[in-house]
Design an enzyme around this catalytic site. Structure first.
Site, PDB file in Angstrom:
ATOM      1  CG  ASP A   1       4.094  -2.146   4.104  1.00 34.57           C
ATOM      2  OD1 ASP A   1       3.913  -3.322   4.495  1.00 34.57           O
ATOM      3  OD2 ASP A   1       3.153  -1.359   3.889  1.00 34.57           O
TER       4      ASP A   1
ATOM      5  CG  ASN B   1      -0.732  -8.879   7.306  1.00 35.73           C
ATOM      6  OD1 ASN B   1       0.459  -8.966   7.526  1.00 35.73           O
ATOM      7  ND2 ASN B   1      -1.234  -8.029   6.434  1.00 35.73           N
TER       8      ASN B   1
ATOM      9  CG  HIS C   1      -0.420  -8.290  -3.680  1.00 31.04           C
ATOM     10  ND1 HIS C   1      -1.221  -9.030  -2.846  1.00 31.04           N
ATOM     11  CD2 HIS C   1      -0.192  -7.106  -3.040  1.00 31.04           C
ATOM     12  CE1 HIS C   1      -1.472  -8.332  -1.746  1.00 31.04           C
ATOM     13  NE2 HIS C   1      -0.852  -7.160  -1.842  1.00 31.04           N
TER      14      HIS C   1
ATOM     15  CG  HIS D   1       2.935   1.975   6.771  1.00 30.40           C
ATOM     16  ND1 HIS D   1       1.910   2.417   7.574  1.00 30.40           N
ATOM     17  CD2 HIS D   1       2.713   0.640   6.581  1.00 30.40           C
ATOM     18  CE1 HIS D   1       1.113   1.416   7.857  1.00 30.40           C
ATOM     19  NE2 HIS D   1       1.567   0.332   7.281  1.00 30.40           N
TER      20      HIS D   1
ATOM     21  CG  HIS E   1      -1.736  -0.253   9.114  1.00 30.15           C
ATOM     22  ND1 HIS E   1      -1.352  -0.845   7.929  1.00 30.15           N
ATOM     23  CD2 HIS E   1      -2.713   0.641   8.781  1.00 30.15           C
ATOM     24  CE1 HIS E   1      -2.058  -0.323   6.936  1.00 30.15           C
ATOM     25  NE2 HIS E   1      -2.891   0.577   7.434  1.00 30.15           N
TER      26      HIS E   1
ATOM     27  CG  HIS F   1       3.477  -7.630   4.832  1.00 29.39           C
ATOM     28  ND1 HIS F   1       2.500  -7.831   5.783  1.00 29.39           N
ATOM     29  CD2 HIS F   1       3.775  -6.302   4.865  1.00 29.39           C
ATOM     30  CE1 HIS F   1       2.209  -6.667   6.367  1.00 29.39           C
ATOM     31  NE2 HIS F   1       2.977  -5.729   5.828  1.00 29.39           N
ATOM     32  CG  PHE F   2       9.425 -12.293   3.662  1.00 32.24           C
ATOM     33  CD1 PHE F   2       9.380 -11.074   2.992  1.00 32.24           C
ATOM     34  CD2 PHE F   2      10.657 -12.717   4.150  1.00 32.24           C
ATOM     35  CE1 PHE F   2      10.508 -10.298   2.809  1.00 32.24           C
ATOM     36  CE2 PHE F   2      11.803 -11.958   3.960  1.00 32.24           C
ATOM     37  CZ  PHE F   2      11.739 -10.746   3.293  1.00 32.24           C
TER      38      PHE F   2
END
Length: 442
Positions: A309, A97, A313, A239, A181, A65-66
């Site tokens: 994954d 997302n 943050h 995952h 997921h 998730h970049f």
């Protein structure tokens, strides 16, 4: 000019040998075992001395998730691809997302445009499924993207797919592999209400695996696997985090496969006491028994790929407990050296590590000309050296500026990362001027 990597120990396709790799522009010209390149002394070659090092195919991280577009206070494709390069990762598949979510053709094109101007390693993007966008699947260019990401559990925005008709349509009509997921939303809601009643509005992070429980994971994964079997759809469950879920996978059922992440393979619930919300992720890191079962499944065929994954943050967003702190952690820069540590411990061999982090992602998602050290393949190559060093904040290239591995002493270091034959990382810095290539599939 040709480049020659010589003096190193090559690990590729289940074999480990002293070898030489010859690169012509962005392509591997030859992989030579126990021999010398005849043209090496002509002066027309640039030499990379890999003496004392191991030479591996570049890692393909099929789950990151970049954060770009829309969440760029946390990360950007520029910053996270730099972190990937420094970690020996030469290709990534980014998840949908973001803001806007990658659930329209226009949003998908926007991501490709951003990466084409800023990604320092090779890139592609999953398209996101929703309850009502399956009609777009037929318009996707299957040569440009690895698959369709399906959230069958608690999710933000409109990406939770929980309607039976929509799931049937997605599993029945997807022209690409589904990556799912899996966490049961109703179970999580019940567990949340129970935890709040017992522990207050924001229970301590140690209760996270009780809320996002093993049962929630198993029930959702069981449903996904049953749908994949019913429709004959290729499914890769992201995952996997529990021993019980592993019962649903077999090395003899190639259409239904499982991913383990570095975090679930390395950490367990005992680590919450020291690391707190830094290791809070969804699905939750669970018991020592679950972690050990996942490690065992690396060698018996039930785990097909290892991803990260990677989900950065800001530390300020990680404050609080189960319900207030954001879920996710940055891992792409230190995934390979962490897995090499597990190899040193005997959890898996270095040959198996290369299979799970390089070969199998390429095979599973039908990546063209990457994931192996082969003549005619793109020269995506990672050179690692056994060396003791301790991670400090100054090493971290992710925009968020922290890592759950800070203070850890590693036994391996990434010495060089070559992306399409170009040294994008030289062991000290990333070449920020270099822009990598879009990945091709099928």
């Amino acid at each position: 000019m040709k480049r020659v990597i010589e003096g190193g120990t090559v690990v590729n396709e289940g074999k480990t040998f002293n070898g030489t790799i010859v690169i012509d522009n962005d392509i591997i010209e030859a992989v030579i075992s126990d021999g010398n390149y005849a043209g090496a002394d002509t002066g027309a070659c640039e030499h990379i001395d890999a003496t004392g090092c191991y030479v591996l195919p570049g890692v393909i991280d099929s789950h990151v998730h970049f954060r770009e577009p829309g969440l760029t206070e946390k990360a950007t494709i520029h910053t996270e691809s730099m972190a990937a390069a420094a970690g020996g990762v030469t290709s990534f598949f980014d998840m949908p997302n973001t803001i806007p979510q990658t659930t329209t053709l226009e949003a998908l094109e926007e991501k490709f445009s951003i990466a084409a101007a800023s990604s320092h390693v090779n890139y592609s993007f999953f398209f996101g499924a929703t309850n009502d966008n399956a009609s777009l699947f037929s318009r996707l260019d299957t040569h440009r993207i690895p698959g369709i990401k399906l959230f069958m559990g608690s999710s933000t925005g409109n990406m939770l797919v929980d309607k039976a008709a929509a799931l049937g349509k997605i599993f029945g009509e997807s022209p690409l592999p589904l990556m799912a997921h899996c966490e049961d939303t109703d179970i999580i809601k019940r567990n949340t209400a129970k935890a709040v009643a017992m522990y207050g509005d924001d229970p301590r992070v140690t209760h996270h695996p009780e809320i996002r429980s093993s049962e929630a994971c198993y029930r959702s994964t069981e449903l996904a696997v049953s749908l994949a079997r019913r429709y004959g759809q290729q499914l890769h469950v992201a995952h996997v985090s529990t021993e019980r879920e592993l019962e649903l996978f077999s090395p003899h059922e190639p259409l239904i496969t499982a991913e383990a992440t570095v975090s679930h393979l390395y950490f367990c619930d005992r680590d919450y006491n020291a690391l707190g919300t830094r290791i809070k992720c969804n699905p939750a890191i669970k018991s020592t028994r679950d972690r050990d079962a996942l490690q065992s499944a690396l060698t018996d065929g039930r785990i097909a790929t290892i991803g990260t994954d990677h989900a950065p943050h800001l530390l300020s967003q990680k404050e609080g407990g189960c319900l207030r702190a954001a879920s996710g952690m940055p891992m792409v820069q230190f995934s390979l050296v962490t897995m090499l540590e597990l190899a040193d411990r005997g959890v898996l061999t270095i040959e198996r590590l290369v299979e799970l982090m390089c070969h199998r992602p390429a095979l599973l998602f039908s990546v063209r000309q990457r994931g192996f050290l082969r003549k005619g393949y793109k020269a995506d190559i990672t050179i690692v050296r056994p060396e003791t060093w301790t991670l400090t904040g100054s090493h971290i290239l992710s925009k968020c500026g922290w890592s759950p591995m800070e203070g850890h002493t590693f036994m391996w270091r990434v010495e060089h990362t070559l992306c399409n034959g170009h040294t994008v990382y030289d062991g000290k810095k990333v070449d920020e001027k270099y822009i990598a290539q879009e990945i091709n599939f099928r």
